[in-house]
Scaffold this motif. Structure first.
Motif, PDB file in Angstrom:
ATOM      1  N   MET A 162      36.725  52.369  43.430  1.00 61.37           N
ATOM      2  CA  MET A 162      37.026  51.250  42.412  1.00 61.37           C
ATOM      3  C   MET A 162      37.949  50.062  43.187  1.00 61.37           C
ATOM      4  O   MET A 162      37.920  49.292  43.056  1.00 61.37           O
ATOM      5  N   TYR A 163      39.080  51.139  44.281  1.00 60.48           N
ATOM      6  CA  TYR A 163      39.944  50.489  44.864  1.00 60.48           C
ATOM      7  C   TYR A 163      39.915  50.275  45.837  1.00 60.48           C
ATOM      8  O   TYR A 163      41.168  49.603  46.523  1.00 60.48           O
ATOM      9  N   ARG A 192      30.555  46.304  36.496  1.00 63.28           N
ATOM     10  CA  ARG A 192      30.902  45.060  37.499  1.00 63.28           C
ATOM     11  C   ARG A 192      31.546  44.191  36.130  1.00 63.28           C
ATOM     12  O   ARG A 192      33.171  43.869  36.664  1.00 63.28           O
ATOM     13  N   SER A 195      35.778  45.567  36.474  1.00 60.30           N
ATOM     14  CA  SER A 195      35.317  44.860  37.852  1.00 60.30           C
ATOM     15  C   SER A 195      36.747  43.968  37.466  1.00 60.30           C
ATOM     16  O   SER A 195      37.809  43.720  37.501  1.00 60.30           O
ATOM     17  N   HIS A 196      35.836  42.892  36.598  1.00 61.07           N
ATOM     18  CA  HIS A 196      35.933  41.720  36.224  1.00 61.07           C
ATOM     19  C   HIS A 196      37.694  41.296  35.777  1.00 61.07           C
ATOM     20  O   HIS A 196      38.369  40.614  36.442  1.00 61.07           O
ATOM     21  N   THR A 198      40.191  43.619  35.399  1.00 61.72           N
ATOM     22  CA  THR A 198      41.247  43.867  36.320  1.00 61.72           C
ATOM     23  C   THR A 198      40.976  43.407  37.683  1.00 61.72           C
ATOM     24  O   THR A 198      42.604  42.475  37.183  1.00 61.72           O
ATOM     25  N   LEU A 199      40.582  42.367  38.019  1.00 59.19           N
ATOM     26  CA  LEU A 199      41.322  41.572  38.653  1.00 59.19           C
ATOM     27  C   LEU A 199      41.712  40.204  38.137  1.00 59.19           C
ATOM     28  O   LEU A 199      42.095  39.423  38.759  1.00 59.19           O
ATOM     29  N   MET A 213      40.833  46.185  40.480  1.00 62.91           N
ATOM     30  CA  MET A 213      40.054  47.140  40.948  1.00 62.91           C
ATOM     31  C   MET A 213      38.493  46.496  41.498  1.00 62.91           C
ATOM     32  O   MET A 213      37.375  46.135  40.872  1.00 62.91           O
ATOM     33  N   PRO A 214      38.704  46.430  42.777  1.00 59.24           N
ATOM     34  CA  PRO A 214      37.616  44.773  43.683  1.00 59.24           C
ATOM     35  C   PRO A 214      35.931  45.270  43.407  1.00 59.24           C
ATOM     36  O   PRO A 214      34.940  45.037  43.777  1.00 59.24           O
ATOM     37  N   TRP A 215      35.995  46.743  43.366  1.00 58.88           N
ATOM     38  CA  TRP A 215      33.947  47.517  44.025  1.00 58.88           C
ATOM     39  C   TRP A 215      33.958  47.838  42.112  1.00 58.88           C
ATOM     40  O   TRP A 215      34.602  49.072  41.858  1.00 58.88           O
ATOM     41  N   GLY A 216      33.130  47.587  41.799  1.00 57.65           N
ATOM     42  CA  GLY A 216      32.367  46.840  40.617  1.00 57.65           C
ATOM     43  C   GLY A 216      30.909  47.760  40.808  1.00 57.65           C
ATOM     44  O   GLY A 216      30.161  46.764  41.412  1.00 57.65           O
TER      45      GLY A 216
END
Length: 277
Positions: A162-163, A192, A195-196, A198-199, A213-216
């Motif tokens: 996820m990082y 996803r 992830s959104h 956190t971004l 966390m760019p990867w969801g």
């Protein structure tokens, strides 16, 4: 008395401390779903304001972490039952204490992590005769040269993907598939929507804000992992089991009822093609 490690911890990603704290909180409970005395001992020894920074442990968040960890433990234990002298490669392990929970007394273990994290592990969890710590970027496959190929290999990437950027996750999968034919990779993913959050900086608890966390990946997307490489032969979902209280009652619903089941966190096993002789 706790160890004085404040200077070392300044360099350590807080996520390693957060996950350790949650595991220990669950392990302290008489009705806990995870036995992890090594995690409890670590939290007691590390000089860090865990509760002040992360809030009380032992609640729902701790139980969710423990159920995720148990998914990885089951896969490693099953692998070691099939391949007692196999090698377990742990990527981005942080302060994970899985070795002390599931080791069979015969396997080889390699932990690959950033130099500051490896330095902390060496000071707190000295490697035994069948353990090695390697200071390296887990996404740089040069660590593969350090793996014993005489026996079967299982790779774990717990709390790592996820990082990373999605392209780096795919590259890691493809690289492992190429380097370890016949091997397997166990990795987890956040959905996803998480992830959104956190971004956007909207994921915060008691003042602690997790890093972006760019990867969801939604659980329904697990089959797409096979497209990372032609050498990925199979994709399998690993579902949490057990639990306590209300979470135990709700878990089967979350795993079965759409759209919750499609957009939940996931743990996945990727099996790699065996290369023909």
């Amino acid at each position: 008395m706790p160890s004085t490690l404040a200077t070392g911890l300044a360099e350590v990603p807080e996520t390693a401390l957060w996950t350790l704290y949650q595991r220990a909180g669950e392990a302290r409970r008489a009705d806990g779903v995870l036995l992890d005395p090594a995690a409890v001992d670590l939290v007691d020894r590390i000089d860090y304001p865990f509760e002040e920074r992360f809030g009380p442990a032992g609640g729902v968040q701790s139980q969710l972490q423990a159920l995720r960890v148990a998914c990885f433990d089951r896969e490693v234990a099953d692998f070691l039952a099939r391949e007692p002298r196999g090698t377990v490669v742990c990527l981005g392990e942080g302060l994970e204490t899985q070795y002390w929970r599931v080791d069979n007394g015969r396997a080889q273990w390699l932990s690959v992590d950033l130099p500051e994290m490896v330095a902390l592990r060496e000071s707190l969890l000295p490697a035994g005769p069948r353990q090695r710590y390697l200071a390296a970027d887990a996404t740089d496959l040069r660590w593969a040269d350090e793996v014993d190929r005489d026996h079967a290999v299982l790779i774990t990437a717990q709390g790592l993907g996820m990082y990373l950027r999605p392209s780096r996750v795919r590259a890691l999968i493809a690289g492992c598939a190429e380097q370890f034919p016949g091997g397997s990779l166990v990795l987890d993913a956040i959905p996803r929507w998480f992830s959104h959050l956190t971004l956007s900086g909207r994921m915060q608890s008691r003042g602690y804000q997790p890093p972006p966390m760019p990867w969801g990946m939604d659980a329904a997307e697990q089959p797409k992992l096979r497209t990372a490489s032609p050498a990925v032969a199979a994709v399998r979902d690993v579902r949490p089991v057990g639990g306590r209280g209300l979470l135990r009652a709700l878990l089967p619903v979350a795993l079965a009822v759409p759209p919750i089941a499609a957009r939940r966190p996931s743990v996945t096993v990727l099996t790699f093609e065996q290369r023909s002789a």
